[in-house]
Design a protein around this motif. Sequence first.
Motif, mmCIF file in Angstrom:
data_model
loop_
_atom_site.group_PDB
_atom_site.id
_atom_site.type_symbol
_atom_site.label_atom_id
_atom_site.label_comp_id
_atom_site.label_asym_id
_atom_site.label_seq_id
_atom_site.Cartn_x
_atom_site.Cartn_y
_atom_site.Cartn_z
ATOM 1 N N SER A 27 10.242 -13.374 -0.917
ATOM 2 C CA SER A 27 8.902 -13.977 -0.903
ATOM 3 C C SER A 27 8.578 -14.544 0.471
ATOM 4 O O SER A 27 7.461 -14.386 0.955
ATOM 5 C CB SER A 27 8.748 -15.090 -1.923
ATOM 6 N N ALA A 32 6.205 -7.741 -1.424
ATOM 7 C CA ALA A 32 5.782 -7.764 -2.833
ATOM 8 C C ALA A 32 6.971 -7.404 -3.729
ATOM 9 O O ALA A 32 6.801 -6.974 -4.859
ATOM 10 C CB ALA A 32 4.626 -6.805 -3.045
ATOM 11 N N CYS A 36 8.493 -6.604 -8.548
ATOM 12 C CA CYS A 36 7.932 -5.251 -8.357
ATOM 13 C C CYS A 36 8.558 -4.273 -9.353
ATOM 14 O O CYS A 36 9.748 -4.350 -9.658
ATOM 15 C CB CYS A 36 8.191 -4.766 -6.934
ATOM 16 N N GLU B 144 -6.278 -7.927 -16.551
ATOM 17 C CA GLU B 144 -6.369 -6.743 -15.693
ATOM 18 C C GLU B 144 -7.705 -6.027 -15.891
ATOM 19 O O GLU B 144 -8.363 -5.641 -14.923
ATOM 20 C CB GLU B 144 -5.223 -5.774 -15.996
ATOM 21 N N GLU B 148 -9.613 -6.418 -12.512
ATOM 22 C CA GLU B 148 -9.106 -5.458 -11.542
ATOM 23 C C GLU B 148 -9.934 -4.176 -11.518
ATOM 24 O O GLU B 148 -10.482 -3.769 -12.532
ATOM 25 C CB GLU B 148 -7.646 -5.129 -11.863
ATOM 26 N N GLN B 152 -6.870 0.077 -9.407
ATOM 27 C CA GLN B 152 -5.757 -0.864 -9.444
ATOM 28 C C GLN B 152 -5.054 -0.811 -10.813
ATOM 29 O O GLN B 152 -3.829 -0.830 -10.886
ATOM 30 C CB GLN B 152 -6.358 -2.248 -9.212
ATOM 31 N N ARG B 156 -1.212 0.257 -11.512
ATOM 32 C CA ARG B 156 -0.272 -0.630 -12.203
ATOM 33 C C ARG B 156 0.359 0.069 -13.410
ATOM 34 O O ARG B 156 1.562 -0.032 -13.636
ATOM 35 C CB ARG B 156 -0.999 -1.892 -12.639
ATOM 36 N N VAL B 224 2.202 0.471 -4.847
ATOM 37 C CA VAL B 224 2.380 -0.969 -5.092
ATOM 38 C C VAL B 224 1.227 -1.736 -4.448
ATOM 39 O O VAL B 224 0.649 -2.644 -5.047
ATOM 40 C CB VAL B 224 3.735 -1.473 -4.529
ATOM 41 N N GLN B 225 0.858 -1.349 -3.243
ATOM 42 C CA GLN B 225 -0.224 -2.051 -2.547
ATOM 43 C C GLN B 225 -1.549 -1.922 -3.287
ATOM 44 O O GLN B 225 -2.309 -2.878 -3.375
ATOM 45 C CB GLN B 225 -0.351 -1.506 -1.132
ATOM 46 N N GLU B 228 -1.376 -4.108 -6.392
ATOM 47 C CA GLU B 228 -1.450 -5.539 -6.073
ATOM 48 C C GLU B 228 -2.787 -5.910 -5.440
ATOM 49 O O GLU B 228 -3.001 -7.076 -5.107
ATOM 50 C CB GLU B 228 -0.301 -5.926 -5.127
ATOM 51 N N LEU B 230 -3.716 -5.048 -2.475
ATOM 52 C CA LEU B 230 -3.497 -5.385 -1.058
ATOM 53 C C LEU B 230 -4.051 -4.310 -0.130
ATOM 54 O O LEU B 230 -3.886 -4.381 1.081
ATOM 55 C CB LEU B 230 -1.990 -5.521 -0.783
#
Lengths: 69, 232
Positions: A27, A32, A36, B144, B148, B152, B156, B224-225, B228, B230
Amino acid sequence: MNQPQLSLHLSVAQVQQNWPETVGVFSQLKTACVGCYLQRFCTLQEVADYYHLDPETLLESLRLVLHIT
Amino acid sequence: MQIKIEDLRRVVVFRNGSDEDLAQIARNALPRSIEDGSYFFLQGDPAHYLYVLTSGRVKLLQNNPAGQQVNLRTINPWQMFGALGAVHRQATYPASAQALEDSTALAMESSFLHQMMETRPYLSFDLMHLMTAYIQEMQERYRELATERVEQRIARALLRLTAQLGRRLDPEKDIELSFSRQDLAEMTGTTLYTVSRTLSDWERRGILKTGRERVTICEPHSLVQIAEGLDE
């Protein structure tokens, strides 16, 4: 218990399971990785690549919380 | 089929049961087998029976009046489903239970479990345990859905599927998994069209490769980005 040696080839899941105290490091480095879904697929080397971290610095930060010198 | 007491103890709601109680439960359970694609019960039917899956896999799905389906959850062996009738006597099933492969479940009368619960607090607590876990999961999914972007949500859901089904043939190589786009659409409350469009977009960006009911994830971190949020 047989613990693997901390190395860049270990997956994030292995590192966090074997040494739960390392969770904070992930962190702090603003990854992330904690929580994860892909932890078991991703090695420390890949974490370093993705987040543009120096692999040795990553290992060093992990060793620091584990008091491994 | 011989119902073993130690097997019944694998069911969350029965895990604290005495041998005597579980023997009584076993005596009141009838095995019911159905084929792939058939239903244990349909949404709206009176919830007279509850089920414990012993083999196979079952999905719980809800239909809206327009006929669109939402996949609520998948049930694996030794999970209980359709237990609403044990709490509310007049309940109807809120979802249909369809077998994803040939499946067998133990059917018990809802009124039987209701009666047992009246004198056995452990049954009520363990049923509450199961229900609160479901509520938490639904709250997460609701959040979510409400907050979201669809991209996204798909990312997920794909990550969840990858965590469960993904295989990496060689270390440092791509991650492979099999699933249907329809499943992904139902998991994310969107349409098949949106799922296909999103996956094609990601394929163009080199994040993954798609095949028939198969996906190879080439850049897991990009996924993942997106999941999230991001990537914006």
